[in-house]
Design an enzyme around this catalytic site. Structure first.
Site, PDB file in Angstrom:
ATOM      1  N   GLY A 239       0.746  -1.243   0.000  1.00 48.78           N
ATOM      2  CA  GLY A 239       0.000   0.000   0.000  1.00 48.78           C
ATOM      3  C   GLY A 239       0.775   1.291   0.000  1.00 48.78           C
ATOM      4  O   GLY A 239       0.184   2.361  -0.186  1.00 48.78           O
ATOM      5  N   GLU A 275       3.948  -6.668   1.658  1.00 47.87           N
ATOM      6  CA  GLU A 275       3.482  -7.057   0.316  1.00 47.87           C
ATOM      7  C   GLU A 275       3.407  -5.855  -0.616  1.00 47.87           C
ATOM      8  O   GLU A 275       2.338  -5.499  -1.104  1.00 47.87           O
ATOM      9  CB  GLU A 275       2.077  -7.673   0.411  1.00 47.87           C
ATOM     10  CG  GLU A 275       1.944  -8.861   1.318  1.00 47.87           C
ATOM     11  CD  GLU A 275       0.475  -9.249   1.568  1.00 47.87           C
ATOM     12  OE1 GLU A 275      -0.437  -8.463   1.230  1.00 47.87           O
ATOM     13  OE2 GLU A 275       0.253 -10.335   2.102  1.00 47.87           O
ATOM     14  N   GLY A 277       3.446  -3.762  -3.946  1.00 42.17           N
ATOM     15  CA  GLY A 277       3.313  -4.005  -5.378  1.00 42.17           C
ATOM     16  C   GLY A 277       3.688  -2.742  -6.132  1.00 42.17           C
ATOM     17  O   GLY A 277       4.698  -2.656  -6.825  1.00 42.17           O
ATOM     18  N   TYR A 318      -9.824   5.126 -12.095  1.00 41.36           N
ATOM     19  CA  TYR A 318      -9.571   5.755 -10.781  1.00 41.36           C
ATOM     20  C   TYR A 318      -9.321   7.255 -10.894  1.00 41.36           C
ATOM     21  O   TYR A 318      -8.787   7.842  -9.949  1.00 41.36           O
ATOM     22  CB  TYR A 318      -8.331   5.133 -10.116  1.00 41.36           C
ATOM     23  CG  TYR A 318      -8.278   3.630 -10.128  1.00 41.36           C
ATOM     24  CD1 TYR A 318      -9.112   2.873  -9.305  1.00 41.36           C
ATOM     25  CD2 TYR A 318      -7.378   2.965 -10.954  1.00 41.36           C
ATOM     26  CE1 TYR A 318      -9.043   1.489  -9.308  1.00 41.36           C
ATOM     27  CE2 TYR A 318      -7.305   1.581 -10.960  1.00 41.36           C
ATOM     28  CZ  TYR A 318      -8.143   0.859 -10.139  1.00 41.36           C
ATOM     29  OH  TYR A 318      -8.073  -0.504 -10.152  1.00 41.36           O
ATOM     30  N   CYS A 346     -13.908   3.813 -28.738  1.00 38.58           N
ATOM     31  CA  CYS A 346     -15.166   4.517 -28.985  1.00 38.58           C
ATOM     32  C   CYS A 346     -15.941   4.792 -27.712  1.00 38.58           C
ATOM     33  O   CYS A 346     -17.070   4.312 -27.553  1.00 38.58           O
ATOM     34  CB  CYS A 346     -16.020   3.704 -29.931  1.00 38.58           C
ATOM     35  SG  CYS A 346     -15.090   3.242 -31.379  1.00 38.58           S
ATOM     36  N   TYR A 375      -0.066  -2.006 -12.241  1.00 41.03           N
ATOM     37  CA  TYR A 375      -1.490  -1.969 -12.591  1.00 41.03           C
ATOM     38  C   TYR A 375      -1.699  -1.346 -13.978  1.00 41.03           C
ATOM     39  O   TYR A 375      -2.705  -0.699 -14.236  1.00 41.03           O
ATOM     40  CB  TYR A 375      -2.300  -1.239 -11.507  1.00 41.03           C
ATOM     41  CG  TYR A 375      -2.034  -1.795 -10.118  1.00 41.03           C
ATOM     42  CD1 TYR A 375      -2.463  -3.078  -9.793  1.00 41.03           C
ATOM     43  CD2 TYR A 375      -1.336  -1.064  -9.164  1.00 41.03           C
ATOM     44  CE1 TYR A 375      -2.203  -3.612  -8.537  1.00 41.03           C
ATOM     45  CE2 TYR A 375      -1.079  -1.590  -7.907  1.00 41.03           C
ATOM     46  CZ  TYR A 375      -1.517  -2.863  -7.595  1.00 41.03           C
ATOM     47  OH  TYR A 375      -1.247  -3.385  -6.355  1.00 41.03           O
TER      48      TYR A 375
END
Ligand code: LLP
Length: 421
Positions: A239, A275, A277, A318, A346, A375
């Site tokens: 995070g 963890e 990422g 987001y 489109c 991501y």
């Protein structure tokens, strides 16, 4: 810090000119830097210093085999959230005892796969999951090591779609119910309780929410130990955020994060797992696109790129900001004017940026989206039957295509027509 810098008037990925890759691979494509991946992984590893620890890279951020192999070579463990990710981690050479299985909806098949192939621990998120895991493990004649993911009810102060630590989120068990749930776990035959897990969200730009959550985990550790559970491992999730703009953002550094962990949890003598990422992969990747047209609309100008929302969905999903820079370095003090930067898909959601100040760009020029390593490629699709965006890995002077662009025939031939049609 990353290794995508201008040199002699053009953007380089380490020691390779981005334009040279584009000429060989075509656009759009993702490009990762080995040196940046390595640096970011080591920052975390060093931040936890002398505490017994394992950095389990959250491979959902970027899971190409070459990226996993690079990180595994540095000693990384992996955090996986599906049978597919588990298989990817194993295929990249990560031993089972360095793989952690997270996620709210693990199926019995996924549990079996991991128990047979070897697993460090399951981070269990509910009592029904715990019972299923116990049954699967018992049927295989083994015991499954687990932590229970607790939901500490803290506000991660991040985008609503990626906050996970509030009581209204689907993740973990309420921390107020932890004692009962641990008692339940201890009574199950196929389960061995070894620790506690927490993950409160992604792209956190302050340490305080982590600190609040970890303080609750420290208290819970003492309580559960007093109840007779052996708590030897704390999985603290991922995070930690990254700067998406070069100018004004300064999220905490991994060293500060590590120091805070030591302050809050060091006295418990537990093995620490984290963890990360995004912080490992985010600034280690760019998305390179070409300008197809510069189009004048009413009161605005559009830069139409050959990359689209199917290649990088973060802005549409987001409202995420990515810096977009020309591959040819603009002259110092070059004029800038606002452009809406869009793709060819489109729908109006296929907009990367509105009224973004850019130096003049013309058809055929290359641009790079920064901070696209996490991501990005993993969330891409073939929407509009646009070929899945390829990936390239740079290492010093070398580069290699680590996932080729599929041909139209390859895409079409994945479909099958029923014989009765
Ligand atoms: N551990 C667990 C249990 C997670 O759910 C996640 C991310 C991580 C670790 C890694 O978090 P990180 O260090 O990368 O922040 N697609 C979104 C982000 C989704 C994050 C989901 N979980 C985005 O593009 O912003």
């Amino acid at each position: 810090m990353d290794h995508f810098l201008y040199r002699d008037g053009e953007l380089y990925a380490e020691d390779v000119a981005v334009a040279e890759i584009a000429a060989e691979v075509g656009t759009p494509f993702y490009c990762y830097s080995t040196a940046t991946l390595t640096r970011h992984f080591r920052l975390f590893d060093e931040a936890l210093g002398d505490m017994p620890h394992l950095v389990c890279y959250a491979m959902k951020a970027a899971s190409n085999q070459a990226i996993l192999r690079t990180l595994a070579g540095l000693g990384a463990g992996m955090d996986v959230v599906s049978g597919g990710e588990y298989a990817r981690a194993k295929a990249a050479g990560v031993p089972g005892d360095k793989i952690v299985f997270s996620g709210v909806g693990k199926t019995r098949e996924e549990m079996r796969l991991a128990l047979e192939g070897g697993i460090r621990q399951f981070n269990v998120e509910s009592e029904p999951e715990m019972e299923a895991l116990s049954e699967v493990a018992t049927s295989l004649g083994v015991t499954a090591p687990i932590t229970v993911r607790v939901n500490p009810d803290v506000d991660a102060k991040t985008h609503a779609k990626i906050a996970t630590g509030k009581s209204e989120n689907k993740f973990g068990i309420p921390i107020s119910r932890a004692r009962a749930v641990y008692a339940h776990a201890a009574a199950l035959p196929g389960i061995e309780v070894i620790g506690i897990d927490v993950h409160i969200g992604s792209q956190l730009t302050e340490l305080q929410p982590f600190r609040d959550a970890y303080r609750k985990v420290a208290e819970l550790t003492e309580t559960l130990r007093a109840d007779g559970h052996e708590i030897t491992r704390l999985d603290l999730g991922g995070g930690l955020g990254i700067p998406y703009t070069r100018s004004n953002e300064a999220p905490p550094l991994p060293t500060d994060y590590g120091a805070m962990i030591r302050e809050e949890l060091g006295h418990l003598g537990c093995e620490i797992e984290i963890e990360p990422g995004r912080l490992v992969a985010g600034n280690a990747g760019i998305l390179v696109c070409r300008v197809i047209y510069v189009k004048s609309g009413e009161g605005r100008e559009f830069l139409i790129l050959d990359g689209a929302m199917n290649d990088l969905i973060r802005p549409a999903m987001y409202d995420a900001h990515h810096d977009i820079v020309p591959v040819l370095e603009p002259e110092p003090g070059a004029d800038q004017r606002p452009f809406d930067i869009v793709g060819p898909v489109c729908e109006s959601g296929d907009t990367f940026a509105k009224a973004r100040m850019m130096p003049p760009l013309s058809e055929g020029e290359l641009v790079a989206f920064r901070s696209a390593g996490a991501y990005g490629a993993v969330m891409s699709s073939e929407y509009n039957t646009r070929p899945l965006v390829p990936e390239v890995l740079v290492h010093g002077h070398q580069f290699a295509v680590i996932r080729p662009r599929p041909t139209f025939d390859e895409m079409i031939n994945r479909d099958t027509i029923p014989e009765w049609l």
